[in-house]
Design an enzyme around this catalytic site. Structure first.
Site, PDB file in Angstrom:
ATOM      1  N   ASN A   9       0.867  -1.185   0.000  1.00  0.00           N
ATOM      2  CA  ASN A   9       0.000   0.000   0.000  1.00  0.00           C
ATOM      3  C   ASN A   9       0.903   1.234   0.000  1.00  0.00           C
ATOM      4  O   ASN A   9       1.495   1.562   1.021  1.00  0.00           O
ATOM      5  CB  ASN A   9      -0.895  -0.034   1.251  1.00  0.00           C
ATOM      6  CG  ASN A   9      -1.719   1.233   1.395  1.00  0.00           C
ATOM      7  OD1 ASN A   9      -1.854   2.015   0.460  1.00  0.00           O
ATOM      8  ND2 ASN A   9      -2.284   1.431   2.589  1.00  0.00           N
ATOM      9  N   LYS A  11       0.092   4.274  -0.344  1.00  0.00           N
ATOM     10  CA  LYS A  11      -0.571   5.460   0.223  1.00  0.00           C
ATOM     11  C   LYS A  11      -0.382   6.666  -0.703  1.00  0.00           C
ATOM     12  O   LYS A  11      -0.337   6.500  -1.917  1.00  0.00           O
ATOM     13  CB  LYS A  11      -0.060   5.734   1.645  1.00  0.00           C
ATOM     14  CG  LYS A  11      -0.077   4.475   2.510  1.00  0.00           C
ATOM     15  CD  LYS A  11       0.096   4.758   3.962  1.00  0.00           C
ATOM     16  CE  LYS A  11       0.218   3.443   4.715  1.00  0.00           C
ATOM     17  NZ  LYS A  11       0.088   3.575   6.142  1.00  0.00           N
ATOM     18  N   HIS A  96      -9.563   1.120   5.383  1.00  0.00           N
ATOM     19  CA  HIS A  96      -8.230   1.316   5.968  1.00  0.00           C
ATOM     20  C   HIS A  96      -8.359   2.271   7.156  1.00  0.00           C
ATOM     21  O   HIS A  96      -9.140   3.223   7.115  1.00  0.00           O
ATOM     22  CB  HIS A  96      -7.271   1.876   4.913  1.00  0.00           C
ATOM     23  CG  HIS A  96      -5.850   1.863   5.387  1.00  0.00           C
ATOM     24  ND1 HIS A  96      -5.349   2.822   6.226  1.00  0.00           N
ATOM     25  CD2 HIS A  96      -4.843   0.982   5.163  1.00  0.00           C
ATOM     26  CE1 HIS A  96      -4.077   2.535   6.493  1.00  0.00           C
ATOM     27  NE2 HIS A  96      -3.742   1.420   5.854  1.00  0.00           N
ATOM     28  N   GLU A  98      -6.605   4.658   8.162  1.00  0.00           N
ATOM     29  CA  GLU A  98      -6.388   6.093   7.889  1.00  0.00           C
ATOM     30  C   GLU A  98      -7.653   6.733   7.339  1.00  0.00           C
ATOM     31  O   GLU A  98      -7.914   7.915   7.571  1.00  0.00           O
ATOM     32  CB  GLU A  98      -5.186   6.264   6.940  1.00  0.00           C
ATOM     33  CG  GLU A  98      -3.881   6.052   7.696  1.00  0.00           C
ATOM     34  CD  GLU A  98      -2.736   5.515   6.870  1.00  0.00           C
ATOM     35  OE1 GLU A  98      -2.811   5.539   5.636  1.00  0.00           O
ATOM     36  OE2 GLU A  98      -1.767   5.040   7.481  1.00  0.00           O
ATOM     37  N   GLU A 168      -5.572  -4.978  11.000  1.00  0.00           N
ATOM     38  CA  GLU A 168      -4.565  -3.928  11.129  1.00  0.00           C
ATOM     39  C   GLU A 168      -4.832  -3.134  12.404  1.00  0.00           C
ATOM     40  O   GLU A 168      -5.658  -2.197  12.393  1.00  0.00           O
ATOM     41  CB  GLU A 168      -4.622  -2.988   9.927  1.00  0.00           C
ATOM     42  CG  GLU A 168      -4.311  -3.647   8.616  1.00  0.00           C
ATOM     43  CD  GLU A 168      -3.679  -2.664   7.645  1.00  0.00           C
ATOM     44  OE1 GLU A 168      -2.550  -2.917   7.213  1.00  0.00           O
ATOM     45  OE2 GLU A 168      -4.283  -1.624   7.365  1.00  0.00           O
ATOM     46  N   GLY A 174       2.239   2.305  10.829  1.00  0.00           N
ATOM     47  CA  GLY A 174       3.186   3.402  10.637  1.00  0.00           C
ATOM     48  C   GLY A 174       3.888   3.842  11.906  1.00  0.00           C
ATOM     49  O   GLY A 174       4.517   4.885  11.943  1.00  0.00           O
ATOM     50  N   SER A 214       3.252  -2.116  10.562  1.00  0.00           N
ATOM     51  CA  SER A 214       4.707  -2.106  10.759  1.00  0.00           C
ATOM     52  C   SER A 214       5.378  -3.436  10.408  1.00  0.00           C
ATOM     53  O   SER A 214       6.289  -3.876  11.114  1.00  0.00           O
ATOM     54  CB  SER A 214       5.045  -1.665  12.192  1.00  0.00           C
ATOM     55  OG  SER A 214       4.594  -0.341  12.401  1.00  0.00           O
TER      56      SER A 214
HETATM   57  C1  PEP Z   1      -0.908   0.044   6.059  1.00  0.00           C
HETATM   58  O1  PEP Z   1      -0.903   1.153   5.571  1.00  0.00           O
HETATM   59  O2  PEP Z   1      -1.841  -0.717   5.798  1.00  0.00           O
HETATM   60  C2  PEP Z   1       0.185  -0.349   6.937  1.00  0.00           C
HETATM   61  C3  PEP Z   1       0.130  -1.505   7.519  1.00  0.00           C
HETATM   62  O3  PEP Z   1       1.217   0.555   7.095  1.00  0.00           O
HETATM   63  P1  PEP Z   1       2.649   0.257   7.782  1.00  0.00           P
HETATM   64  O4  PEP Z   1       3.157  -1.042   7.205  1.00  0.00           O
HETATM   65  O5  PEP Z   1       3.510   1.418   7.400  1.00  0.00           O
HETATM   66  O6  PEP Z   1       2.421   0.160   9.251  1.00  0.00           O
END
Ligand code: PEP
Length: 255
Positions: A9, A11, A96, A98, A168, A174, A214
């Site tokens: 992803n 973003k 998601h 975010e 998630e 992040g 992460s």
């Molecule tokens: C994500 O955006 O779905 C995500 C898991 O980000 P990150 O790997 O940076 O934590």
């Protein structure tokens, strides 16, 4: 056995040329022979076309990061699932964190988006997960169950054939913090139990449940060994070909 799915992803990162270069490096670096793995890249919408051209003929699939719930209409700035399908996407990430937490997307909005994705022949990657406050209050399982219940309400039994699930935890996205294997196993177990109860044992067992938060080359193998984990949703580490490829290559099952 269903192959694991690893999704990058990207973003809101990358000009068209940066996205093209990154996609090229990923496509070149994939070890293909005798490996069972599904890989998808989710660039920003402005780079879908260019990434589509790069990955044509490879095993990489195109994903979008979000979609509107209507097919068309007066929704300035939005892009519909119908348009994304037309642009060559096979997957779309929905719900998601975010979008839920920065853009205030409700469970009901996510549900309408899942319906739009399925109606338009896209595979939905449905994200669920709790905030730190919800985890600390002991509400992880109830939050995840609510998110699933609302997002999947009213779907026919065969609808989940076209849904991938991603756990998630919001506090792990992040932040550099990732959930422990035990925490992941508990939530993935709950998601599978919910899917089996709602859609039948066979479909529930066949569903792919990814972990995201992460993920890095250093922790990917351990996360993938966790019971109930069928793939990874990768944000930050998907922005460099070397780190994304290291994650993908340790995720593949021998052929
Ligand atoms: C994500 O955006 O779905 C995500 C898991 O980000 P990150 O790997 O940076 O934590």
């Amino acid at each position: 056995m269903i192959p694991p799915l690893v999704v990058g992803n990207w973003k809101m990162h990358g000009t068209q040329s940066q996205c093209r270069d990154l996609a090229r490096r990923v496509a070149r670096g994939l070890k293909r022979k005798g490996r069972q793995i599904d890989v998808a890249l989710a660039p920003p919408n402005t780079a879908l076309e260019i990434v589509k051209k790069v990955i044509e003929g490879s095993q990489i699939r195109l994903a979008a990061q979000d979609a509107h719930w209507e097919d068309q209409g007066a929704f300035t700035g939005e892009v519909s699932a119908m348009m994304l399908k037309d642009s060559g996407c096979e997957f779309v990430i929905l719900g998601h964190s975010e979008r839920r937490h920065i853009l205030n997307e409700s469970d009901l909005v996510v549900a309408k988006k899942v319906q739009a994705a399925l109606r338009n022949g896209l595979r939905a990657i449905l994200c669920v997960g709790e905030t730190l406050a919800e985890r600390q209050a002991g509400r992880t399982q109830s939050v995840v169950t609510r998110q699933l219940r609302i997002a999947l309400k009213g779907l026919g039994k065969s609808a989940i054939d076209n849904v991938e699930f991603a756990y998630e935890p919001v506090w792990a996205i992040g932040t550099g913090l990732n959930a422990t294997s035990e925490q992941i196993a508990r939530v993935h177990g709950r998601i599978r139990q919910f899917l089996k109860a709602s859609f039948g044992n066979r479909k529930g067992n066949a569903a792919r449940i990814l972990y995201g938060g992460s993920v890095k080359p250093e922790n990917a193998a351990e996360i993938l060994r966790t019971p109930g984990v069928n793939g990874l949703l990768v944000g930050g580490a998907s922005l460099r070909a070397e780190t994304f490829l290291a994650i993908v290559n340790c995720s593949a099952l021998p052929g």
